[in-house]
Design a protein around this motif. Structure first.
Motif, PDB file in Angstrom:
ATOM      1  N   GLN A  41      65.364 -24.214  21.584  1.00  0.00           N
ATOM      2  CA  GLN A  41      64.621 -25.413  21.982  1.00  0.00           C
ATOM      3  C   GLN A  41      64.046 -25.258  23.387  1.00  0.00           C
ATOM      4  O   GLN A  41      62.932 -25.708  23.666  1.00  0.00           O
ATOM      5  CB  GLN A  41      65.524 -26.646  21.918  1.00  0.00           C
ATOM      6  CG  GLN A  41      65.991 -26.985  20.527  1.00  0.00           C
ATOM      7  CD  GLN A  41      64.822 -27.206  19.594  1.00  0.00           C
ATOM      8  OE1 GLN A  41      63.882 -27.904  19.926  1.00  0.00           O
ATOM      9  NE2 GLN A  41      64.883 -26.607  18.422  1.00  0.00           N
ATOM     10  N   LEU A  42      64.794 -24.611  24.265  1.00  0.00           N
ATOM     11  CA  LEU A  42      64.310 -24.345  25.621  1.00  0.00           C
ATOM     12  C   LEU A  42      63.101 -23.414  25.598  1.00  0.00           C
ATOM     13  O   LEU A  42      62.142 -23.598  26.357  1.00  0.00           O
ATOM     14  CB  LEU A  42      65.432 -23.752  26.468  1.00  0.00           C
ATOM     15  CG  LEU A  42      65.111 -23.459  27.921  1.00  0.00           C
ATOM     16  CD1 LEU A  42      64.825 -24.765  28.668  1.00  0.00           C
ATOM     17  CD2 LEU A  42      66.256 -22.718  28.569  1.00  0.00           C
ATOM     18  N   ILE A  43      63.121 -22.429  24.709  1.00  0.00           N
ATOM     19  CA  ILE A  43      61.996 -21.510  24.581  1.00  0.00           C
ATOM     20  C   ILE A  43      60.747 -22.263  24.127  1.00  0.00           C
ATOM     21  O   ILE A  43      59.647 -22.027  24.634  1.00  0.00           O
ATOM     22  CB  ILE A  43      62.350 -20.362  23.618  1.00  0.00           C
ATOM     23  CG1 ILE A  43      63.301 -19.401  24.303  1.00  0.00           C
ATOM     24  CG2 ILE A  43      61.108 -19.615  23.156  1.00  0.00           C
ATOM     25  CD1 ILE A  43      63.845 -18.328  23.402  1.00  0.00           C
ATOM     26  N   CYS A  44      60.902 -23.180  23.182  1.00  0.00           N
ATOM     27  CA  CYS A  44      59.746 -23.980  22.735  1.00  0.00           C
ATOM     28  C   CYS A  44      59.202 -24.828  23.881  1.00  0.00           C
ATOM     29  O   CYS A  44      57.983 -24.956  24.048  1.00  0.00           O
ATOM     30  CB  CYS A  44      60.143 -24.865  21.560  1.00  0.00           C
ATOM     31  SG  CYS A  44      60.363 -23.970  20.036  1.00  0.00           S
ATOM     32  N   PHE A  45      60.090 -25.412  24.680  1.00  0.00           N
ATOM     33  CA  PHE A  45      59.674 -26.231  25.815  1.00  0.00           C
ATOM     34  C   PHE A  45      58.931 -25.388  26.848  1.00  0.00           C
ATOM     35  O   PHE A  45      57.861 -25.785  27.348  1.00  0.00           O
ATOM     36  CB  PHE A  45      60.905 -26.898  26.436  1.00  0.00           C
ATOM     37  CG  PHE A  45      60.595 -27.767  27.607  1.00  0.00           C
ATOM     38  CD1 PHE A  45      59.957 -28.977  27.438  1.00  0.00           C
ATOM     39  CD2 PHE A  45      60.951 -27.365  28.881  1.00  0.00           C
ATOM     40  CE1 PHE A  45      59.667 -29.787  28.520  1.00  0.00           C
ATOM     41  CE2 PHE A  45      60.664 -28.166  29.974  1.00  0.00           C
ATOM     42  CZ  PHE A  45      60.022 -29.374  29.795  1.00  0.00           C
ATOM     43  N   ILE A  46      59.455 -24.213  27.168  1.00  0.00           N
ATOM     44  CA  ILE A  46      58.827 -23.323  28.143  1.00  0.00           C
ATOM     45  C   ILE A  46      57.470 -22.849  27.630  1.00  0.00           C
ATOM     46  O   ILE A  46      56.502 -22.742  28.385  1.00  0.00           O
ATOM     47  CB  ILE A  46      59.759 -22.142  28.475  1.00  0.00           C
ATOM     48  CG1 ILE A  46      60.947 -22.644  29.290  1.00  0.00           C
ATOM     49  CG2 ILE A  46      59.025 -21.038  29.219  1.00  0.00           C
ATOM     50  CD1 ILE A  46      62.021 -21.611  29.517  1.00  0.00           C
ATOM     51  N   SER A  47      57.379 -22.578  26.346  1.00  0.00           N
ATOM     52  CA  SER A  47      56.108 -22.170  25.761  1.00  0.00           C
ATOM     53  C   SER A  47      55.072 -23.287  25.864  1.00  0.00           C
ATOM     54  O   SER A  47      53.904 -23.034  26.159  1.00  0.00           O
ATOM     55  CB  SER A  47      56.314 -21.779  24.304  1.00  0.00           C
ATOM     56  OG  SER A  47      55.103 -21.438  23.702  1.00  0.00           O
ATOM     57  N   GLY A  48      55.481 -24.511  25.642  1.00  0.00           N
ATOM     58  CA  GLY A  48      54.566 -25.650  25.781  1.00  0.00           C
ATOM     59  C   GLY A  48      54.066 -25.804  27.206  1.00  0.00           C
ATOM     60  O   GLY A  48      52.884 -26.078  27.438  1.00  0.00           O
ATOM     61  N   ILE A  49      54.963 -25.616  28.158  1.00  0.00           N
ATOM     62  CA  ILE A  49      54.558 -25.665  29.570  1.00  0.00           C
ATOM     63  C   ILE A  49      53.569 -24.542  29.873  1.00  0.00           C
ATOM     64  O   ILE A  49      52.597 -24.736  30.611  1.00  0.00           O
ATOM     65  CB  ILE A  49      55.792 -25.597  30.490  1.00  0.00           C
ATOM     66  CG1 ILE A  49      56.586 -26.880  30.378  1.00  0.00           C
ATOM     67  CG2 ILE A  49      55.394 -25.340  31.935  1.00  0.00           C
ATOM     68  CD1 ILE A  49      57.891 -26.876  31.133  1.00  0.00           C
ATOM     69  N   GLY A  50      53.786 -23.365  29.286  1.00  0.00           N
ATOM     70  CA  GLY A  50      52.865 -22.246  29.484  1.00  0.00           C
ATOM     71  C   GLY A  50      51.474 -22.544  28.972  1.00  0.00           C
ATOM     72  O   GLY A  50      50.481 -22.192  29.607  1.00  0.00           O
ATOM     73  N   VAL A  51      51.381 -23.213  27.827  1.00  0.00           N
ATOM     74  CA  VAL A  51      50.070 -23.575  27.278  1.00  0.00           C
ATOM     75  C   VAL A  51      49.367 -24.571  28.200  1.00  0.00           C
ATOM     76  O   VAL A  51      48.166 -24.437  28.483  1.00  0.00           O
ATOM     77  CB  VAL A  51      50.225 -24.163  25.857  1.00  0.00           C
ATOM     78  CG1 VAL A  51      48.937 -24.781  25.376  1.00  0.00           C
ATOM     79  CG2 VAL A  51      50.701 -23.090  24.894  1.00  0.00           C
ATOM     80  N   ILE A  52      50.100 -25.558  28.681  1.00  0.00           N
ATOM     81  CA  ILE A  52      49.520 -26.557  29.583  1.00  0.00           C
ATOM     82  C   ILE A  52      49.048 -25.904  30.884  1.00  0.00           C
ATOM     83  O   ILE A  52      47.942 -26.181  31.372  1.00  0.00           O
ATOM     84  CB  ILE A  52      50.525 -27.686  29.853  1.00  0.00           C
ATOM     85  CG1 ILE A  52      50.760 -28.485  28.575  1.00  0.00           C
ATOM     86  CG2 ILE A  52      50.052 -28.588  30.984  1.00  0.00           C
ATOM     87  CD1 ILE A  52      51.925 -29.434  28.647  1.00  0.00           C
TER      88      ILE A  52
END
Length: 69
Positions: A41-52
């Motif tokens: 779940q942390l990886i998904c959150f970090i990936s979302g921040i990367g896209v933003i």
């Protein structure tokens, strides 16, 4: 170092963050006992921040180089 170069490095780092949710890496982390679910779940959150961040820095780079001459 020019501002354009710094923005390009920021974009590169953001793209690397966005790519952390590739399926192979995500599946490898997901099957770790006890904390695997939270790490995935942390990886998904970090990936979302990367896209933003990638979008934000790309817009900054475009605004920096925009000229009406």
């Amino acid at each position: 170092m020019s501002k354009n170069t710094k923005l390009l490095y920021c974009i590169l780092g953001s793209v690397i963050l966005a790519l952390t949710s590739i399926p192979t890496f995500y599946d490898a982390v997901h099957y770790i006992p006890v904390v695997g679910f939270y790490l995935s779940q942390l990886i998904c959150f970090i990936s979302g921040i990367g896209v933003i961040l990638t979008t934000y820095f790309a817009i900054l780079l475009i605004k920096e180089n925009w000229s009406f001459k």
